[in-house]
Design a protein around this motif. Sequence first.
Motif, PDB file in Angstrom:
ATOM      1  N   GLY A 108     -13.196  14.370  37.633  1.00  0.00           N
ATOM      2  CA  GLY A 108     -13.920  13.169  37.933  1.00  0.00           C
ATOM      3  C   GLY A 108     -14.616  12.566  36.575  1.00  0.00           C
ATOM      4  O   GLY A 108     -15.476  11.894  36.634  1.00  0.00           O
ATOM      5  N   VAL A 109     -14.295  12.965  35.569  1.00  0.00           N
ATOM      6  CA  VAL A 109     -14.638  12.537  34.113  1.00  0.00           C
ATOM      7  C   VAL A 109     -13.522  11.657  33.511  1.00  0.00           C
ATOM      8  O   VAL A 109     -12.403  11.667  33.784  1.00  0.00           O
ATOM      9  CB  VAL A 109     -15.169  13.659  33.319  1.00  0.00           C
ATOM     10  N   ASN A 110     -13.904  11.088  32.544  1.00  0.00           N
ATOM     11  CA  ASN A 110     -13.270   9.895  31.847  1.00  0.00           C
ATOM     12  C   ASN A 110     -12.329  10.536  30.635  1.00  0.00           C
ATOM     13  O   ASN A 110     -12.805  11.261  29.827  1.00  0.00           O
ATOM     14  CB  ASN A 110     -13.635   9.036  30.914  1.00  0.00           C
ATOM     15  N   GLY A 111     -11.030  10.555  30.961  1.00  0.00           N
ATOM     16  CA  GLY A 111      -9.945  11.342  30.040  1.00  0.00           C
ATOM     17  C   GLY A 111      -9.252   9.990  29.032  1.00  0.00           C
ATOM     18  O   GLY A 111      -8.347  10.553  28.386  1.00  0.00           O
ATOM     19  N   PHE A 112      -9.977   9.003  28.787  1.00  0.00           N
ATOM     20  CA  PHE A 112      -9.246   7.978  28.072  1.00  0.00           C
ATOM     21  C   PHE A 112      -9.170   8.218  26.488  1.00  0.00           C
ATOM     22  O   PHE A 112      -8.111   8.224  25.973  1.00  0.00           O
ATOM     23  CB  PHE A 112     -10.235   6.976  28.139  1.00  0.00           C
ATOM     24  N   SER A 113     -10.018   9.210  26.136  1.00  0.00           N
ATOM     25  CA  SER A 113     -10.030   9.491  24.689  1.00  0.00           C
ATOM     26  C   SER A 113      -9.021  10.620  24.224  1.00  0.00           C
ATOM     27  O   SER A 113      -8.236  10.242  23.040  1.00  0.00           O
ATOM     28  CB  SER A 113     -11.310  10.139  24.161  1.00  0.00           C
TER      29      SER A 113
END
Length: 475
Positions: A434-439
């Motif tokens: 549920g967290v951002n994996g964009f990086s």
Amino acid sequence: MLEIERYDTDDHRLAAAGVVLVFHQGTREGEQAQWRLDLAEGEGGEHLRVPLAADAGNPPAVPSELVALVRGIVRERALRPSGRIRRVRIETRLRDAGDRLFATVVHDHVTVATLGRSTDVESWTDVELRAAAADDELVTELEQRITESGLQKADTDAEAELDRLMRTASPPAREATPGKPGSAGAALVGYIAEHTDRLAAEDLRVRRGEPDAVHQMRVASRRVRSALQAFRRLLDREKIDPLVDELRELGQALAPARDAEVLRERISEGLRDLDPELRMGPVEQQVTRYFARREAEAGAAVLSTLDGDRYARLRTALDDLVRNPPFTERAPRPARKELPRLVARTARRLELAVKTALDPARPAEERDEAVHAARKAGKRLRYATEVAEPAVGKDAKRFAKTLKGFQTALGEHQDTVVARDALRELGALAHSGGVNGFSFGVLHGKDAERAARIEEDLPRLWKKAWTRRNRRWLS
């Protein structure tokens, strides 16, 4: 009284490795008995001390933490007392007519002995005058009287004398380069001996958890394995091939710990270099969690491997190989002529691997595997060239230097392949959590772009390295 007991194996393996393990037991008030481990000079002359445990037996057992550090040296051999220093000291204080202390005469009776299969004993009396006042005339007269009585300060210390006795009692050291001087066999075994010693040195650093130790140990094992493979015609294949297999297994056991360390550093550095607007979510914490367990498990697996019987047998086999190499009839041939012929065989292996890696008709996945195969072949060629370099001279040295740029590019390409796999997993874990994996996706894209640029540049680098002039010494 001071008593120091030296511990070693019955064949003095610690002494041969430049490592000293002693138990100090003094009887002065407030002086605590303790163990001391002195590392070899290559480790900076460091001394590790462990106080005697309250529940230690009599005689006390060597502390487990010290046993673990030297296990790679002693292997299957037991540690037992191998030498002893006993010093009985009498101090005589001299006072003047006014009852003022002006000097102390220190009178030591020192006994040094080796223990075990053979016993040598040396003993002497050591006298030292310690002036406590500035009455030079009186002190000079005292020194003269002590000298006239036949007493003097010893010209050696007890531990140095014990070192000498133990060297005398130790088995003779192996030859530096078995085989006919100037021969191909002597050159090969000299190289193997050098990196077998490096393997042993890195073993201790790995057990201490020092940075880069696993990598250096892996490189040492790979150098030995590559030399055995490239020059197998100089040695009995039936005896050498099992050793090559064991070295390969050791390298594979060390690989996960090293790969995890390098990969964590690479991804962490990539995240730090990203523009702030591209770093989304708690990416640093995710990387730390991801690699913490992997590095811990890989590190534990490395220590388990080094403590195993299989590794101990490998180290013994390497020592036996260096002491008594199973040479073939080609080994006595001149190194200047024989080694280039054998390096040429390894060079052809690299040439075929590169041809596959640079084939544009192959799918990207196949090219990745082919580049990795070329990288391994390139390393073997580099190490084979190292064996030949002392005999061949500047031609071999120039050849190794011109290959370096190509080899570096192959290594960087492989790093991008491994990193992209980890970045995909990190991105998937971020999404499922549920967290951002964009990086991680950004870094994946950068590595894919980097891999493509390297693939485009490989033909140029290869053409530059693989010239007829660079290879003229191979025949």
